[in-house]
Write a protein that holds these residues in place. Structure first.
Motif, PDB file in Angstrom:
ATOM      1  N   GLU A 189       0.841  -1.213   0.000  1.00 42.22           N
ATOM      2  CA  GLU A 189       0.000   0.000   0.000  1.00 42.22           C
ATOM      3  C   GLU A 189       0.870   1.254   0.000  1.00 42.22           C
ATOM      4  N   TRP A 190       1.921   1.207   0.814  1.00 40.51           N
ATOM      5  CA  TRP A 190       2.817   2.373   0.886  1.00 40.51           C
ATOM      6  C   TRP A 190       3.568   2.540  -0.439  1.00 40.51           C
ATOM      7  N   ALA A 191       4.006   1.417  -1.019  1.00 38.30           N
ATOM      8  CA  ALA A 191       4.744   1.483  -2.290  1.00 38.30           C
ATOM      9  C   ALA A 191       3.890   2.111  -3.391  1.00 38.30           C
ATOM     10  N   ALA A 192       2.565   1.889  -3.349  1.00 34.64           N
ATOM     11  CA  ALA A 192       1.682   2.503  -4.353  1.00 34.64           C
ATOM     12  C   ALA A 192       1.732   4.028  -4.237  1.00 34.64           C
ATOM     13  N   LEU A 194       4.364   5.696  -2.967  1.00 30.93           N
ATOM     14  CA  LEU A 194       5.705   6.070  -3.421  1.00 30.93           C
ATOM     15  C   LEU A 194       5.762   6.071  -4.950  1.00 30.93           C
ATOM     16  N   GLN A 195       5.106   5.095  -5.559  1.00 30.31           N
ATOM     17  CA  GLN A 195       5.052   5.019  -7.026  1.00 30.31           C
ATOM     18  C   GLN A 195       4.530   6.337  -7.601  1.00 30.31           C
ATOM     19  N   ARG A 196       3.455   6.831  -7.024  1.00 34.84           N
ATOM     20  CA  ARG A 196       2.862   8.082  -7.514  1.00 34.84           C
ATOM     21  C   ARG A 196       3.842   9.247  -7.334  1.00 34.84           C
ATOM     22  N   PHE A 197       4.477   9.305  -6.160  1.00 34.66           N
ATOM     23  CA  PHE A 197       5.428  10.386  -5.870  1.00 34.66           C
ATOM     24  C   PHE A 197       6.596  10.359  -6.862  1.00 34.66           C
ATOM     25  N   PHE A 223      10.227  -2.583  -0.495  1.00 30.33           N
ATOM     26  CA  PHE A 223       9.409  -1.640  -1.269  1.00 30.33           C
ATOM     27  C   PHE A 223      10.017  -1.178  -2.584  1.00 30.33           C
ATOM     28  N   LEU A 224      11.344  -1.060  -2.689  1.00 31.46           N
ATOM     29  CA  LEU A 224      11.902  -0.590  -3.968  1.00 31.46           C
ATOM     30  C   LEU A 224      11.580  -1.532  -5.137  1.00 31.46           C
TER      31      LEU A 224
END
Length: 254
Positions: A189-192, A194-197, A223-224
């Motif tokens: 969920e957090w990676a999603a 970060l993906q946007r950022f 996450f990376l």
């Protein structure tokens, strides 16, 4: 720089909870003195912080320490040695000519640099961006999102990328590590977020390399690999000592 074979500078890293410093060998990027850490004085007032920095500098000692360049990082926008904002420290810092205040108190020239910029410069001089041409963006994922931009080895200061507005939100309010903790987000969920950022950073800046720092970067394998970007994205090499290393290197080159 003296006539020794080693180029030495002192780095002091002022944070909201602790102030730490050490002497740095600028050729190897290694600490050559004990790392001294003292809690940030309650309230974070300028005089109290200057006193702690003076104590740390006096305790660092060692060969060449008296004449070595001295760099200080601070969690604020820095313009011409003035602290123009204040995060986790007293509001008395806003607009303060900090470089002159510290210089008088310590009896020597000081180079002042934003904390995220220092961490970015440490990666450029001694870490993941060493020897890289083009634009490297270093982002530290913590309470907020700090950012450093390095172009062909030169620091571009005060890149406040954590405060970009993305999808109607301050980016760091959704994508900082503190948001993951606050909202109990899993890695995916957090990676999603970060993906946007990071895809917005790609679109706006066309970086050649993305470097991720902050304490959570030691868990980068969670996450990376979930991110789908065109730009290579790698964990920072330096976390705990990044501010010290960057401040020292910046002071020596400034």
């Amino acid at each position: 720089m003296g006539h020794s074979s080693h180029r030495i500078a002192i780095g002091i890293d002022i944070g909201g909870t602790g102030i730490k410093g050490a002497s740095v060998d600028l050729d190897s990027g290694e600490l050559i003195s004990e790392r001294i850490k003292i809690a940030t004085p309650e309230g974070g007032h300028p005089d109290a912080i200057i006193e702690v920095v003076a104590e740390i500098v006096s305790r660092i000692g060692g060969p060449g320490a008296d004449s070595a360049p001295l760099g200080v990082t601070f969690p604020a926008i820095i313009r011409d040695g003035h602290t123009m904002s204040a995060a986790n420290v007293s509001r008395e810092w806003i607009g303060l000519d900090a470089r002159s205040l510290f210089g008088r108190a310590l009896g020597r020239e000081i180079t002042f640099v934003n904390d995220a910029d220092a961490a970015g410069f440490a990666e450029s001089e001694f870490g993941a961006a060493k020897g890289r041409n083009g634009l490297s963006l270093v982002t530290t994922l913590g309470t907020g999102i700090g950012a450093g931009a390095i172009y062909n080895g030169v620091l571009i200061p005060n890149f406040e990328l954590g405060h970009l507005e993305i999808d109607g939100h301050d980016a760091e309010s959704r994508a900082a590590f503190s948001a993951k903790e606050r909202e109990g987000l899993g890695w995916e969920e957090w990676a999603a977020r970060l993906q946007r950022f990071y895809e917005v950073l790609e679109f706006l800046f066309s970086p050649d390399l993305l470097i991720v720092g902050g304490g959570v970067s030691k868990s980068h394998e969670h996450f990376l690999p979930l991110l789908r970007l065109d730009t290579p994205i790698v964990p920072a090499v330096h976390r705990n000592n990044a501010g010290i290393l960057g401040a020292a290197a910046f002071a020596a080159g400034a």
